[in-house]
Scaffold this motif. Structure first.
Motif, PDB file in Angstrom:
ATOM      1  N   ILE A   1       0.835  -1.203   0.000  1.00  0.00           N
ATOM      2  CA  ILE A   1       0.000   0.000   0.000  1.00  0.00           C
ATOM      3  C   ILE A   1       0.870   1.253   0.000  1.00  0.00           C
ATOM      4  N   ALA A   2       1.855   1.301   0.892  1.00  0.00           N
ATOM      5  CA  ALA A   2       2.736   2.476   0.969  1.00  0.00           C
ATOM      6  C   ALA A   2       3.520   2.667  -0.325  1.00  0.00           C
ATOM      7  N   ASP A   3       4.007   1.569  -0.899  1.00  0.00           N
ATOM      8  CA  ASP A   3       4.809   1.641  -2.128  1.00  0.00           C
ATOM      9  C   ASP A   3       3.955   2.093  -3.310  1.00  0.00           C
ATOM     10  N   TRP A   4       2.808   1.484  -3.481  1.00  0.00           N
ATOM     11  CA  TRP A   4       1.961   1.823  -4.629  1.00  0.00           C
ATOM     12  C   TRP A   4       1.425   3.242  -4.525  1.00  0.00           C
ATOM     13  N   ARG A   5       1.029   3.672  -3.322  1.00  0.00           N
ATOM     14  CA  ARG A   5       0.529   5.037  -3.168  1.00  0.00           C
ATOM     15  C   ARG A   5       1.647   6.057  -3.393  1.00  0.00           C
ATOM     16  N   ALA A   6       2.872   5.737  -2.942  1.00  0.00           N
ATOM     17  CA  ALA A   6       3.995   6.653  -3.159  1.00  0.00           C
ATOM     18  C   ALA A   6       4.275   6.836  -4.646  1.00  0.00           C
ATOM     19  N   LYS A   7       4.172   5.756  -5.404  1.00  0.00           N
ATOM     20  CA  LYS A   7       4.440   5.839  -6.846  1.00  0.00           C
ATOM     21  C   LYS A   7       3.412   6.713  -7.553  1.00  0.00           C
ATOM     22  N   LYS A   8       2.216   6.822  -6.996  1.00  0.00           N
ATOM     23  CA  LYS A   8       1.188   7.686  -7.576  1.00  0.00           C
ATOM     24  C   LYS A   8       1.088   9.031  -6.857  1.00  0.00           C
ATOM     25  N   ARG A   9       2.010   9.258  -5.931  1.00  0.00           N
ATOM     26  CA  ARG A   9       2.057  10.494  -5.150  1.00  0.00           C
ATOM     27  C   ARG A   9       0.782  10.704  -4.341  1.00  0.00           C
ATOM     28  N   HIS A  10       0.235   9.618  -3.835  1.00  0.00           N
ATOM     29  CA  HIS A  10      -0.910   9.681  -2.935  1.00  0.00           C
ATOM     30  C   HIS A  10      -0.403   9.611  -1.500  1.00  0.00           C
ATOM     31  N   SER A  11      -0.924  10.458  -0.651  1.00  0.00           N
ATOM     32  CA  SER A  11      -0.429  10.534   0.721  1.00  0.00           C
ATOM     33  C   SER A  11      -0.919   9.353   1.557  1.00  0.00           C
ATOM     34  N   MET A  12      -0.263   9.147   2.691  1.00  0.00           N
ATOM     35  CA  MET A  12      -0.659   8.145   3.686  1.00  0.00           C
ATOM     36  C   MET A  12      -1.068   8.886   4.951  1.00  0.00           C
ATOM     37  N   SER A  13      -2.288   8.704   5.402  1.00  0.00           N
ATOM     38  CA  SER A  13      -2.764   9.397   6.598  1.00  0.00           C
ATOM     39  C   SER A  13      -2.337   8.699   7.885  1.00  0.00           C
ATOM     40  N   MET A  14      -1.830   7.469   7.780  1.00  0.00           N
ATOM     41  CA  MET A  14      -1.314   6.730   8.930  1.00  0.00           C
ATOM     42  C   MET A  14      -0.021   6.044   8.532  1.00  0.00           C
ATOM     43  N   THR A  15       0.894   5.901   9.485  1.00  0.00           N
ATOM     44  CA  THR A  15       2.152   5.221   9.223  1.00  0.00           C
ATOM     45  C   THR A  15       1.953   3.706   9.265  1.00  0.00           C
ATOM     46  N   HIS A  16       2.973   2.986   8.808  1.00  0.00           N
ATOM     47  CA  HIS A  16       2.962   1.513   8.862  1.00  0.00           C
ATOM     48  C   HIS A  16       2.731   1.045  10.302  1.00  0.00           C
ATOM     49  N   ARG A  17       3.445   1.644  11.219  1.00  0.00           N
ATOM     50  CA  ARG A  17       3.319   1.246  12.633  1.00  0.00           C
ATOM     51  C   ARG A  17       1.917   1.530  13.165  1.00  0.00           C
ATOM     52  N   GLU A  18       1.360   2.700  12.836  1.00  0.00           N
ATOM     53  CA  GLU A  18       0.018   3.050  13.314  1.00  0.00           C
ATOM     54  C   GLU A  18      -1.040   2.096  12.766  1.00  0.00           C
ATOM     55  N   LEU A  19      -0.909   1.736  11.494  1.00  0.00           N
ATOM     56  CA  LEU A  19      -1.859   0.809  10.892  1.00  0.00           C
ATOM     57  C   LEU A  19      -1.758  -0.575  11.527  1.00  0.00           C
ATOM     58  N   ALA A  20      -0.527  -1.056  11.713  1.00  0.00           N
ATOM     59  CA  ALA A  20      -0.350  -2.368  12.346  1.00  0.00           C
ATOM     60  C   ALA A  20      -0.921  -2.365  13.756  1.00  0.00           C
ATOM     61  N   SER A  21      -0.728  -1.265  14.472  1.00  0.00           N
ATOM     62  CA  SER A  21      -1.261  -1.148  15.834  1.00  0.00           C
ATOM     63  C   SER A  21      -2.786  -1.151  15.832  1.00  0.00           C
ATOM     64  N   ALA A  22      -3.396  -0.478  14.858  1.00  0.00           N
ATOM     65  CA  ALA A  22      -4.858  -0.445  14.772  1.00  0.00           C
ATOM     66  C   ALA A  22      -5.422  -1.836  14.494  1.00  0.00           C
ATOM     67  N   PHE A  23      -4.789  -2.579  13.588  1.00  0.00           N
ATOM     68  CA  PHE A  23      -5.229  -3.955  13.317  1.00  0.00           C
ATOM     69  C   PHE A  23      -5.084  -4.822  14.561  1.00  0.00           C
ATOM     70  N   HIS A  24      -4.024  -4.592  15.338  1.00  0.00           N
ATOM     71  CA  HIS A  24      -3.796  -5.379  16.549  1.00  0.00           C
ATOM     72  C   HIS A  24      -4.817  -5.048  17.629  1.00  0.00           C
ATOM     73  N   ASP A  25      -5.073  -3.752  17.843  1.00  0.00           N
ATOM     74  CA  ASP A  25      -5.948  -3.335  18.944  1.00  0.00           C
ATOM     75  C   ASP A  25      -7.435  -3.469  18.617  1.00  0.00           C
ATOM     76  N   PHE A  26      -7.777  -3.432  17.319  1.00  0.00           N
ATOM     77  CA  PHE A  26      -9.191  -3.502  16.922  1.00  0.00           C
ATOM     78  C   PHE A  26      -9.377  -4.564  15.836  1.00  0.00           C
ATOM     79  N   PRO A  27      -9.107  -5.813  16.171  1.00  0.00           N
ATOM     80  CA  PRO A  27      -9.150  -6.870  15.145  1.00  0.00           C
ATOM     81  C   PRO A  27     -10.519  -7.098  14.530  1.00  0.00           C
ATOM     82  N   ASP A  28     -11.584  -6.728  15.237  1.00  0.00           N
ATOM     83  CA  ASP A  28     -12.925  -6.909  14.692  1.00  0.00           C
ATOM     84  C   ASP A  28     -13.396  -5.716  13.870  1.00  0.00           C
TER      85      ASP A  28
END
Length: 318
Positions: free
Chosen positions: A193-220
């Motif tokens: 996701i980060a790589d493909w969006r960067a190639k199209k110059r689309h921003s990321m509103s959350m970092t890799h770490r923040e996204l992984a943390s969200a999946f961990h804390d809110f799995p449902d």
């Protein structure tokens, strides 16, 4: 336990309750993830103020949660669906005005106060009453962004522009496949996701770490979907359960080598089917804004052609 409990001035059957941390506050009405005490704790805000308007039975009739960011009390920083939550019917406007003014008095140490609202249509029928109370309490209103959503209970393929229907047929004939992925694919997916969006110059509103943390804390609540042709991944999407009624289409990314297969069209159509089967009423397609706060016209046109219903997000500020 609330740090402050007092009758609402002029309306003694209502009570103002103030909490300065999420751990001691009861759960928010409305069942919205980004207004929940778990989310506020997850974000780890330095300063929090949670205001409840309760009636004589103790029921929370309206809640506003704020956190300090950039010298302002914001409801809530970094939350795509934030602002007020309430139980219908809302109290009369005079009660709401008194509650908002009491909140402002307690937040006077900030340089300003900002209330983000979800898209207008999500708040009916109480939205106009809350809006009127904000204006009467001294807030200024601004249109924040353009949003689109699909009404899943009314959706049919004819809602799509003919161009999108042709693209959908072509994607189906090409053998594209839609899949809900398990967490074993998460790390690879976040990198792509980060790589493909960067190639199209689309921003990321959350970092890799923040996204992984969200999946961990809110799995449902956090879900991962892909569109593939055989073993080749053409599109990836994170979808978020906002509430029992709303699914949020978040951080889509397309393989730059997908060519003319239109995986985004196929993804939205199949995600709509999945969401409808899960009992959601709304698929929120998100905002269509550029970094300079102007409308991203090509993105807005794409969402409209997919059958997206436009609405605006507003803010109220002091």
């Amino acid at each position: 336990m609330a740090g402050l409990i007092r009758p609402l001035s002029g309306f003694e059957t209502f009570t103002l309750r103030l909490y300065e941390d999420a751990e001691n506050a009861p759960e928010s009405p409305g069942g919205v993830l980004f207004q929940s005490m778990a989310f506020i704790s997850h974000k780890g805000y330095d300063e929090v103020r949670i205001f409840d308007l309760t009636d004589e039975s103790g029921m929370i009739r309206l809640r506003l949660s704020f956190a300090m960011a950039h010298g302002k009390w914001i409801s809530l920083p970094g939350a795509p669906f934030s602002g007020p939550s309430w139980e219908e019917p809302l109290p009369v406007e005079g009660v709401l005005v008194a509650f908002l003014q009491a909140c402002l008095a307690e937040l006077s140490d900030g340089v300003g106060t900002l209330i983000h609202l979800m898209p207008e249509g999500y708040y009916l029928p109480g939205y106009e009453r809350f809006r009127g109370a904000c204006l009467a309490a001294g807030f200024e209103e601004e249109t924040d962004s353009l949003n689109h959503h699909l009404a899943l209970d009314k959706r049919c393929r004819e809602d799509m522009h003919s161009m999108q229907r042709r693209r959908l047929r072509r994607a189906t004939q090409a053998g594209l496949q839609f899949e809900k992925r398990n967490r074993e694919f998460l790390e690879e997916a976040l990198t792509l996701i980060a790589d493909w969006r960067a190639k199209k110059r689309h921003s990321m509103s959350m970092t890799h770490r923040e996204l992984a943390s969200a999946f961990h804390d809110f799995p449902d609540h956090y879900h991962l979907f892909t569109v593939q042709k055989e073993e080749r991944v053409l599109s990836i999407l994170i979808a978020v359960t906002v509430s029992k009624d709303i699914l949020y289409y978040f951080l889509p990314a397309n393989n730059p080598e997908a060519g003319t297969l239109s995986p985004s069209v196929f993804l939205i159509e199949e995600l709509s089917r999945w969401a409808c089967g899960q009992g959601y009423w709304v698929l929120d397609l998100g905002t269509s804004m550029l970094p300079d706060d102007t409308v991203n016209e090509p993105l807005a046109v794409f969402k409209k052609r997919m059958g997206g219903i436009p609405s605006v997000r507003k803010t109220f500020h002091t």
